[in-house]
Design an enzyme around this catalytic site. Structure first.
Site, PDB file in Angstrom:
ATOM      1  N   GLU A 272       2.390   8.349 -10.614  1.00 12.52           N
ATOM      2  CA  GLU A 272       2.898   9.507  -9.458  1.00 12.52           C
ATOM      3  C   GLU A 272       4.311   9.213  -9.311  1.00 12.52           C
ATOM      4  OE1 GLU A 272       0.952   9.043  -5.657  1.00 12.52           O
ATOM      5  OE2 GLU A 272      -0.930   8.563  -6.351  1.00 12.52           O
TER       6      GLU A 272
ATOM      7  N   GLU B 182      -3.110   2.096  -5.465  1.00 11.23           N
ATOM      8  CA  GLU B 182      -2.337   1.485  -4.322  1.00 11.23           C
ATOM      9  C   GLU B 182      -2.907   0.648  -3.561  1.00 11.23           C
ATOM     10  OE1 GLU B 182      -0.146   4.548  -2.526  1.00 11.23           O
ATOM     11  OE2 GLU B 182       1.130   5.197  -4.290  1.00 11.23           O
TER      12      GLU B 182
END
Ligand code: FCB
Length: 454
Positions: free
Chosen positions: A354, A174
């Site tokens: 995720e 991220e």
């Protein structure tokens, strides 16, 4: 227990080699903050700033995974997953972020990887899940171009020790969060608030990703290589031109900034125009380095995002169910996102690295009846199935998270685990969602065994 049945349609058949997993990250679970030669990370420092963490907590102990790793590996294996996604704490293995290596830290990850393999679980390793060595931050951190080269050395050091045994290496988790939350909004470590710094950080993260890929390939790395982005469909709050423009810009900054750089060798023109003087300094060759071909793209998906020009929109307005983070439960957004990624960019293979949700779990008589989480996971797995059925090359799905853990600026109040952690005793208790996931995986395995006559 009675594991609730997964409401999957027959068209949601997953390939036999589809990867099912659970995920964690180093700072969120390990604890052992200064155990056996570990250096401080930017999160160790950030947590000490008054008001930075909602409950005033930190990751000093977390789930004490550093001292309980073998039992946690047993837990992972007991779920029947084929993969475990974890991250290496850079300051645990290289305390100053460059130079000397910490043998005890490397040994820990070696035992982790070998322990997974012994238990038949594939290791999915992430190099940077946000816990940059603080020593590097003191020299400018990701805003400083030199950090890029430190990261490549770190990647090569990890590869030399573990590269022959891990299934995949993710460079960064991220980069948008590191850049925007950490350097523009200041709500995550290192807590800076400059747009110009944030975009320079984003550029350096991408550059270090590309350079690391090249260096790892030159070192004959056998693991599959990629990056993990947090992406979401961005919807406009209304049909007004202003809200549409806000959505377009947010999409540019969250999605196209990363995807265009990684797959089209450029940053989006509309975002560069918006940034003006804050645009990053890009040197010759940087963009083609960033676009070094990957083996996979990982995405983390939790919800959609809704943009409004005046910032007036807030989750809850739509009437959709919300998680304990205040995020809308929006599974169709995952299908929408996967279809778009496949349509607009030449993405090789995709993994959901995720997906999961925080809810207000209660441990009663040794049980956690987290029906909302079961429904969330089932709906999102079905959404992946929908994308697969429409031709998107999704190769795996990984639940966030194995354990309740330190949820960054929210501290320990938000529980994402499918396994409950009692932080006073460190006792782990499988929630209903863990029982359900295990039963779902058993049904998958049974179907494959029946189909192959095994
Ligand atoms: C993601 C992070 C992960 C976790 C989840 C809830 O942004 O990668 O560490 O905190 O959100």
């Amino acid at each position: 227990m009675n594991a609730p049945d997964l409401p999957l349609d027959p068209h949601c058949r997953f390939p036999d080699d589809f990867v099912w997993g659970v995920a964690t990250s180093s700072y969120q679970i390990e604890g052992g903050a200064d155990a056996k030669g570990k250096g401080p990370s930017i999160w160790d420092r950030f947590c000490r700033q008054p008001g930075a963490i909602a409950d005033g907590s930190n990751g000093d102990v977390a789930c004490d995974h550093f001292h309980r790793m073998p039992e946690d590996l047993d837990l992972i294996a007991s779920l029947g997953v084929s993969a475990y996604r974890f991250s290496v704490s850079w300051p645990r293995v290289q305390p100053a972020g460059q130079g000397a290596w910490n043998a005890a830290g490397l040994d820990f990850y070696e035992r982790l990887v070998d322990g997974l393999l012994t238990r038949g679980v594939k290791p999915y390793l992430t190099l940077n899940h946000w816990d940059l060595p603080d020593a590097l931050q003191q020299r400018g951190g990701w805003a400083q171009r030199d950090t890029v080269h430190c990261f490549v050395d770190y990647a090569l050091g990890i590869h030399a020790r573990l590269g022959d045994r891990v299934a995949a290496i993710t460079t960064h988790n991220e980069p948008w969060v590191i850049s925007t939350m950490g350097h523009e909004r200041g709500v995550f470590a290192p807590g800076l608030t400059s747009c110009a710094t944030a975009v320079q950080v984003a550029h350096h993260l991408l550059l270090s990703h590309g350079l690391a890929l090249r260096a790892l390939r030159a070192a004959a790395c056998r693991a599959r290589l990629g990056i993990v982005l947090n992406l979401a469909p961005i919807h406009a709050a209304t049909a007004s031109a202003a809200d549409q423009a806000a959505a377009r810009l947010e999409d540019g900054r969250l999605v196209r900034w990363y995807m265009d750089a990684l797959f089209h060798t450029r940053y989006p023109a509309d975002v560069l125009e918006f940034l003006g003087a804050d645009a990053p300094r890009v040197e010759d060759g940087d963009m083609s380095t960033i676009a070094t071909p990957m083996d996979f793209l990982g995405i983390n998906y939790y919800s959609r995002s809704v943009a409004s020009a005046d910032g007036s929109w807030h989750a809850g307005r739509s009437g959709l169910a919300l998680t304990d983070m205040g995020w809308e439960v929006f599974p169709s957004g995952l299908t929408e996102l996967l279809l778009r990624l496949h349509r607009d960019w030449p993405v090789p293979s995709l993994y959901v690295k995720e997906n999961g949700a925080a809810f207000r779990d209660e441990l009663v008589d040794g049980r956690v009846h987290d029906a909302e989480r079961v429904a969330y996971l089932a709906a999102h797995i079905a959404a992946v199935g929908d994308a697969l059925a429409q031709g998107v090359p999704v190769a795996g799905y990984i639940v966030w998270s194995l354990l309740d853990n330190f949820e960054w600026a929210s501290g320990y109040a938000k529980r994402f685990g499918i396994v409950h952690v009692d932080y006073a005793t460190q006792r782990r208790t499988l929630k209903d969602s863990a029982h359900w996931y295990r039963a779902f995986l058993q049904r998958q395995a049974l179907r494959i065994a029946q189909a192959t006559g095994a």
